[in-house]
Design an enzyme around this catalytic site. Structure first.
Site, PDB file in Angstrom:
ATOM      1  N   SER A  41     -12.628  -5.491   8.935  1.00  0.00           N
ATOM      2  CA  SER A  41     -12.242  -5.007   7.234  1.00  0.00           C
ATOM      3  C   SER A  41     -13.076  -4.753   6.404  1.00  0.00           C
ATOM      4  CB  SER A  41     -11.272  -5.871   6.967  1.00  0.00           C
ATOM      5  OG  SER A  41     -10.753  -5.779   5.746  1.00  0.00           O
ATOM      6  N   CYS A  83      -3.080   3.568   3.143  1.00  0.00           N
ATOM      7  CA  CYS A  83      -3.349   2.371   3.655  1.00  0.00           C
ATOM      8  C   CYS A  83      -4.680   2.806   4.650  1.00  0.00           C
ATOM      9  CB  CYS A  83      -2.348   1.903   4.580  1.00  0.00           C
ATOM     10  SG  CYS A  83      -2.933  -0.553   5.104  1.00  0.00           S
ATOM     11  N   ASP A  84      -5.481   1.782   4.933  1.00  0.00           N
ATOM     12  CA  ASP A  84      -6.495   2.278   5.996  1.00  0.00           C
ATOM     13  C   ASP A  84      -6.445   3.375   6.754  1.00  0.00           C
ATOM     14  OD1 ASP A  84      -6.785  -0.219   4.599  1.00  0.00           O
ATOM     15  OD2 ASP A  84      -8.379  -0.969   5.871  1.00  0.00           O
ATOM     16  N   LYS A  85      -5.770   3.458   7.579  1.00  0.00           N
ATOM     17  CA  LYS A  85      -5.654   4.424   8.703  1.00  0.00           C
ATOM     18  C   LYS A  85      -5.336   5.729   8.598  1.00  0.00           C
ATOM     19  CE  LYS A  85      -7.865   0.959  10.527  1.00  0.00           C
ATOM     20  NZ  LYS A  85      -7.497  -0.312   9.632  1.00  0.00           N
ATOM     21  N   CYS A 112      -5.447  -2.171  -1.353  1.00  0.00           N
ATOM     22  CA  CYS A 112      -5.792  -3.512  -1.960  1.00  0.00           C
ATOM     23  C   CYS A 112      -7.358  -2.742  -2.546  1.00  0.00           C
ATOM     24  CB  CYS A 112      -6.533  -3.778  -0.278  1.00  0.00           C
ATOM     25  SG  CYS A 112      -5.358  -4.421   0.992  1.00  0.00           S
ATOM     26  N   ASP A 124      -2.789  -3.903   8.174  1.00  0.00           N
ATOM     27  CA  ASP A 124      -3.716  -4.137   8.789  1.00  0.00           C
ATOM     28  C   ASP A 124      -3.516  -5.857   7.904  1.00  0.00           C
ATOM     29  OD1 ASP A 124      -4.306  -2.401   9.545  1.00  0.00           O
ATOM     30  OD2 ASP A 124      -6.340  -1.813   8.673  1.00  0.00           O
ATOM     31  N   CYS A 148       0.823  -1.187   0.250  1.00  0.00           N
ATOM     32  CA  CYS A 148       0.399  -0.151  -0.196  1.00  0.00           C
ATOM     33  C   CYS A 148       1.438   1.158   0.026  1.00  0.00           C
ATOM     34  CB  CYS A 148      -0.466  -0.016   0.898  1.00  0.00           C
ATOM     35  SG  CYS A 148      -2.167  -1.670   1.550  1.00  0.00           S
ATOM     36  N   GLU A 193      -9.960  -5.602  13.497  1.00  0.00           N
ATOM     37  CA  GLU A 193     -10.823  -6.260  12.435  1.00  0.00           C
ATOM     38  C   GLU A 193     -10.455  -7.651  12.614  1.00  0.00           C
ATOM     39  OE1 GLU A 193      -9.526  -2.584   8.778  1.00  0.00           O
ATOM     40  OE2 GLU A 193      -8.110  -4.717   8.649  1.00  0.00           O
TER      41      GLU A 193
END
Length: 558
Positions: free
Chosen positions: A472, A126-128, A195, A85, A53, A446
């Site tokens: 997730s 990435c996610d966070k 992702c 993650d 990512c 998650e």
């Protein structure tokens, strides 16, 4: 001291004979006499080679630096952290994932506050990273632009990271042998980028663009592309324009902007994590936002995107047909977006969308309003005696809208995962995974590993999973998370026992533990709070300061 309002933060650091030592330090990193008269632009990079990512983000940071310098600023690149993650899921390491959002926000605030940057570009992949970056920019409230690192391309046979997680469950079921699992493992992640479905990274990138904190198109670009490099250079230049106009995050991140973000998340069928992160981001700029806002907006906004995990297509395929800009124009013309909201272009959302072309004829990734994937929101906010402060479910309709079953209680994700794989979990079960909330985990892990195992085992339509943890963006099935109050604070989820009947209704938006009040009262008197799992270090600090999931799980509430 200068009267250049664009340099209100850097001037006290570098102007005048008394700041000779500051200038001496900066000369060593490349400053010239001319540079000291320019606005300083901090470029917050989340580069790291520990995850696909973020592995390409240093090049993107350099492009933003080039753009800022060419527009008349003096840029400096600094790093903040990232965690993965996808790597940590299903392990104790996942406890640090949501914590990293706070660390990222803290570190951006810390560096920019110390160094006196006049404006900022933050690049997340990435996610966070994304909500963490936005929260840091919002706390500072200096002219800023967020850049998304971009999406990954599909793996072989249209696979992605969730394909690998689900292959593990399929192997446990006997549908895939070890060689087939390894083939998916080796080919599902072909290179840089986040992702590939409408998972949390692409969801948050889209939400941030809809909010106006990214340049138009930033959320829907491939990670490795000329478009993404152009986006980064343009972001660097855009900060100088924001400085000239004195436009700050608080001018952009208004109540109406958050409503736009929620609307786009729903239309895209986005991740439940968007609820948690948007609540946290709104808290940072003192915008009142609650779970009920997702309910009200969800009544009028349909799901239009056929995107993974519940749908078919990947983000890179949405990129090919124009990204989210044509969707936003559709929503605007339908009266579902606030077109007068200010954005980082210095123009309104409606002005940004004025010349956007519609999607090409014949595409079926984004549906028409008269043929939605779901007529109202997939993000369901549930209440009831199991979740007095609310819980969040992602129900597209493909899972059904009602579930009633017997509780099978677990005190950790690992325990649940073992019982799914070994066949203990059977049709009709409601898996209750508790003590995984923000305080109790700590870190609100998650549940991608167990939800993927459920799908891989072929139980996706036959069991439900509820938790005070979260999911997730790649999770799907009949799942409910963010249950508040959490078990560690004595929430009703702590009182559930094996065999209890749990009834979930995603139409009435209720989740009920079918146990008499008298019995629940007896259990409550017998309940004893568990000892903290960590007493020192970042997880202990997080557990002591974090708020409920129903308020965004933030750590800096007054």
């Amino acid at each position: 001291m200068t009267d250049d309002k664009r340099r209100r933060y850097s001037a006290p650091v570098v102007d005048g004979v008394g700041k000779s030592a500051s200038r001496a330090m900066l000369r060593a990193v490349g400053f010239t006499d001319e540079d000291f008269r320019k606005p300083q632009i901090g470029i917050a990079s989340t580069w790291s080679n520990l995850t696909p990512c973020n592995m390409h983000i240093h090049e993107l940071a350099e492009a933003s630096s080039t753009g800022a310098d060419a527009a008349g600023g003096k840029s400096l690149i600094f790093n903040t952290i990232t965690v993965s993650d996808g790597i940590a899921n299903g392990t104790l390491g996942m406890k640090y994932s949501l914590v990293s959002r706070e660390v990222i926000a803290d570190s951006i605030e810390t560096v920019a506050g110390c160094e006196g940057f006049d404006g900022l570009v933050a690049i997340g992949g990435c996610d966070k990273n994304m909500p963490g970056c936005i929260m840091g920019l919002a706390r500072l409230n200096r002219p800023s632009v967020f850049v998304y690192g971009g999406t990954i391309l599909p793996g072989e046979n249209h696979t992605d990271i969730v394909s690998v997680f689900e292959a593990v469950g399929a192997h446990a079921r006997g549908d895939l042998d070890l060689i087939e699992v390894k083939q998916i493992e080796e080919t599902a992640i072909p290179g840089p980028g986040s992702c590939g479905g409408m998972y949390t990274a692409n969801t948050m990138a889209s939400a941030i663009e809809a909010m106006g904190m990214s340049l138009p198109g930033s959320s829907a670009q491939n990670a490795v592309s000329n478009n993404k490099l152009d986006d980064c250079r343009a972001a660097g230049a855009a900060v100088l324009n924001l400085l000239d106009k004195d436009i700050k995050p608080s001018d952009i991140m208004t109540r109406e902007a958050f409503e736009n973000a929620i609307t786009v998340v729903i239309a895209l069928g986005g991740s439940t994590n968007a609820v948690l992160h948007l609540l946290a981001m709104a808290s940072t700029v003192d915008v009142e936002l609650s779970l009920e806002d997702f309910v009200e907006i969800g009544k009028r906004v349909p799901v239009l995107a056929d995107l993974r995990p519940s749908g078919h297509y990947m983000m890179s395929e949405l990129v090919t047909i124009g990204g989210i800009q044509p969707l936003m124009k559709m929503l605007l013309e339908r009266g579902l977006l606030h077109g007068d909201c200010l954005t980082v272009t210095g123009q309104s959302l409606a002005q940004n969308l004025a010349e956007v072309d519609p999607y090409p004829e014949g595409q079926d990734i984004i549906r028409a309003f008269d043929n939605p994937v779901k007529a109202d929101s997939h993000l369901r906010i549930l209440h009831g005696n199991l979740a007095p402060e609310g819980a969040v479910a992602k129900i597209t309709g493909k899972e059904g809208t009602h579930f009633s079953g017997r509780a099978r209680v677990f005190h950790s994700e690992e325990e649940a995962q073992e019982r799914i794989i070994d066949g203990t979990v059977v049709a009709g079960d409601v898996l209750v995974i508790r003590y995984e909330g923000p305080k109790g985990g700590p870190g609100m892990r998650e549940m991608l590993t167990p939800t993927s195992a459920i799908m891989g085992k072929g139980l996706g339509n036959d069991v439900a999973l509820i938790t005070d943890g979260r999911f997730s963006g790649g999770s799907h099935g009949f799942v409910v998370g963010h249950i508040s109050p959490e078990a560690a604070e004595g929430g009703p989820i702590a009182l559930v026992e094996d065999g209890d009947t749990i009834i979930i209704d995603a139409v009435a938006n209720t989740m009920v533990l079918d146990v008499p009040d008298e019995e629940l009262g007896r259990r409550r008197k017998a309940w004893v709070a568990p000892e903290p799992r960590f007493t020192r270090g970042v997880l202990a600090k997080y557990a002591r300061t974090v708020s409920s999931a129903s308020t965004g799980a933030v750590t800096d509430l007054p």
